[in-house]
Design an enzyme around this catalytic site. Structure first.
Site, PDB file in Angstrom:
ATOM      1  N   ARG A  63     -18.008 108.913 -27.113  1.00  0.00           N
ATOM      2  CA  ARG A  63     -18.571 107.667 -26.578  1.00  0.00           C
ATOM      3  C   ARG A  63     -17.520 106.600 -26.340  1.00  0.00           C
ATOM      4  NH1 ARG A  63     -23.191 106.075 -30.615  1.00  0.00           N
ATOM      5  NH2 ARG A  63     -23.144 104.195 -29.341  1.00  0.00           N
ATOM      6  N   ASP A  94     -13.883 105.950 -39.188  1.00  0.00           N
ATOM      7  CA  ASP A  94     -14.393 104.993 -38.203  1.00  0.00           C
ATOM      8  C   ASP A  94     -15.266 103.920 -38.843  1.00  0.00           C
ATOM      9  OD1 ASP A  94     -16.612 106.491 -38.815  1.00  0.00           O
ATOM     10  OD2 ASP A  94     -17.077 107.081 -36.760  1.00  0.00           O
ATOM     11  N   LEU A 119     -12.914 111.465 -43.448  1.00  0.00           N
ATOM     12  CA  LEU A 119     -13.335 112.278 -42.318  1.00  0.00           C
ATOM     13  C   LEU A 119     -12.947 111.610 -41.001  1.00  0.00           C
ATOM     14  CD1 LEU A 119     -16.856 113.482 -43.538  1.00  0.00           C
ATOM     15  CD2 LEU A 119     -14.588 114.448 -43.986  1.00  0.00           C
ATOM     16  N   ALA A 120     -12.165 112.317 -40.210  1.00  0.00           N
ATOM     17  CA  ALA A 120     -11.691 111.775 -38.933  1.00  0.00           C
ATOM     18  C   ALA A 120     -11.570 112.893 -37.908  1.00  0.00           C
ATOM     19  CB  ALA A 120     -10.346 111.076 -39.119  1.00  0.00           C
ATOM     20  N   THR A 135     -20.689 117.505 -41.202  1.00  0.00           N
ATOM     21  CA  THR A 135     -19.939 116.744 -42.203  1.00  0.00           C
ATOM     22  C   THR A 135     -19.691 117.547 -43.474  1.00  0.00           C
ATOM     23  OG1 THR A 135     -22.058 115.768 -42.853  1.00  0.00           O
ATOM     24  CG2 THR A 135     -20.664 114.483 -41.373  1.00  0.00           C
ATOM     25  N   ALA A 144      23.628  69.634 -15.895  1.00  0.00           N
ATOM     26  CA  ALA A 144      22.455  70.217 -15.235  1.00  0.00           C
ATOM     27  C   ALA A 144      22.875  71.064 -14.041  1.00  0.00           C
ATOM     28  CB  ALA A 144      21.517  69.113 -14.786  1.00  0.00           C
TER      29      ALA A 144
END
Length: 483
Positions: free
Chosen positions: A51, A139, A44-45, A115, A443
């Site tokens: 938030r 999550d 489930l996503a 859900t 150099a």
């Protein structure tokens, strides 16, 4: 902690988060997880993740350099599922891109009515499947393959439960839904905190929301779930009480609260990251790595370290880093996409970027940046240099302030420095250019043409000395200032 209450809410108060081992042992008695036969999974996503206050989908926020969803899918992949369905809603386009190339089907939940309704959206993708279905949450990324296998296996026990639920005992049960169960794990009741009696609230066993259900039972039970509740939603955990009312057993197994920790806010993500890092540091030290100040070292999910590696304070590992035995990473260094050879010494204040390959005993010193470059055994760049798109031979010495000028504003070009070559300080090597074996660059030179082996290259203006000029200049300027 953002694990769900029994009625499907995934935004309840925080509890301590402690990650399991970042590379959890996926083994049974003989070192492997027993793969459940005929397994599918619904992830489930579809949540909005409000938030997080982010344009990025919640489950794509990284944990140890990898999106949370990918941690979960990789653990699931160890079980060899026949089908995996991810239920998406908000941010669908992001998830489609992230899952491209994976054997994962997408189901869309729109509108989002709880859900139970979310799981129903996977029914078409699982048409014809008659095995066990795991229900997971994108999550909650730290659920191990071993726990998934244990949850699925519970359905095959002698009592043949209709639903197996994953429970946990948080330090503070707070507002979590409670599971009332017998000592052998048979569920008698699942109750939301607000509906629980004082005696039920005293129960510490809580519902994570993760379940295992046979496909035939799952969708038949979901078809009977109603939405006669304050939110008007269809809650997945209702299938447990429906099955119980039918006289069928439902069972709970337990895991650590840490493993089912969920993320609903950036604060929870940061807490999970901190716990993950703590576990990874402990594993590194147990495997023979010295961390001088463990709490200051940050690893990626895929960092590989050999034995007797020493890591000083404030070192950060991005993705794709391998460090061989006996290497030393000094303080305040950042490594990403790099391979560090045995006995090499990096830093302090060094940056290794993707494509860096360092041989045995290489030394990369303070304020040196290396990108897409290979340094042979014993090569050195000890100070203040940039080495990009380069091939540097064994034993070569690159002096302080040297730059490989690899970019002409349109294209990148390579620099080759031969074995045993010596590049003097403050030199600019304008690519494409090759410095032969054993050659010396004086150099301060700007090198624009190839230098043969064992040759000396000087690419600077001749020095002019005017005796007494400085004294005369000071006298003149003092007189002007006095006037």
């Amino acid at each position: 902690m953002g694990s769900p209450c029994w009625a499907g809410c995934r935004a309840i108060g925080p509890v301590p988060i402690a990650a399991p081992c970042p590379a959890p042992a996926r083994h049974g008695k003989r070192g492997r997880v027993t793969q459940p036969a005929n397994l599918a999974a619904i992830v489930l996503a579809a949540g909005k993740g409000t938030r997080m206050k982010s344009a990025l989908h919640k489950v794509l926020h990284p944990l140890a350099g990898r999106p949370m969803l990918m941690h979960l899918l990789d653990s699931l992949a160890a079980l060899g599922p026949a089908r995996v369905v991810t239920v998406v809603g908000s941010g669908r386009d992001q998830l489609e891109r992230a899952l491209a190339g994976r054997d994962v089907s997408l189901a869309v939940q729109e509108p989002q009515l709880g859900t139970g309704h979310a799981v129903q959206q996977a029914e078409a993708a699982l048409a014809g499947f008659d095995g066990t279905v795991l229900i997971l949450y994108g999550d909650a990324p730290l659920v191990s393959s071993a726990t998934m296998a244990r949850l699925a296996a519970r359905l095959d026990a002698d009592d043949r439960p209709a639903v197996a639920v994953l429970g946990f005992r948080p330090a503070d049960p707070g507002a979590y839904g409670r599971i009332i169960a017998t000592p052998d794990g048979r569920i008698e009741k699942m109750v939301e905190h607000k509906d629980a009696s004082p005696a039920e609230r005293a129960v510490t066993l809580c519902n994570s929301g993760l379940m295992a259900v046979r496909a035939a039972d799952l969708f038949a039970l979901l078809a009977r779930v109603g939405n006669d509740n304050a939110a008007g939603e269809y809650y997945l955990p209702d299938i447990v009480m429906l099955a119980t009312a039918d006289g069928r057993a439902c069972a709970v197994i337990e895991t650590d609260a840490d493993e089912v920790a969920g993320v609903n806010s950036r604060g929870e993500l940061a807490a999970m990251e901190a716990r993950w890092q703590q576990a990874r540091r402990a594993r590194a030290m147990a495997d023979g790595v010295t961390l001088v100040a463990p709490e200051t070292v940050w690893f990626s999910h895929d960092t590989q370290l050999g034995r007797d590696v020493v890591i000083e304070p404030h070192v950060v590992f991005g993705t794709g880093v391998e460090v061989a035995d006996g290497a030393v990473i000094r303080a305040f260094s950042h490594l990403e996409g790099a391979s560090v050879g045995p006995g090499a010494e990096i830093g302090p204040y060094a940056r290794l970027r993707p494509g860096t390959v360092l041989g045995r005993g290489v030394k990369i010193g303070n304020f040196v940046e290396v990108k897409k470059a290979r340094l042979g055994d014993g090569a050195k760049a000890n100070h203040l240099s940039y080495l990009g798109d380069a091939e540097i031979g064994a034993g070569a010495n690159v002096g302080a302030g040297t730059i490989t000028c690899n970019y002409d504003g349109f294209l990148k070009h390579r620099t080759q420095i031969g074995a045993g070559a010596f590049i003097g300080s403050n030199s600019a090597l304008v690519a494409p250019v090759a410095i032969g074996d054993g050659a010396i660059v004086a150099a301060g030179s700007v090198v624009t043409a190839d230098v043969p082996a064992d040759a000396l290259a000087l690419g600077r203006a001749g020095q002019t000395v005017k005796p007494g000029w400085a004294a005369r200049f000071r006298t003149m300027m003092a007189a002007r200032r006095a006037s």
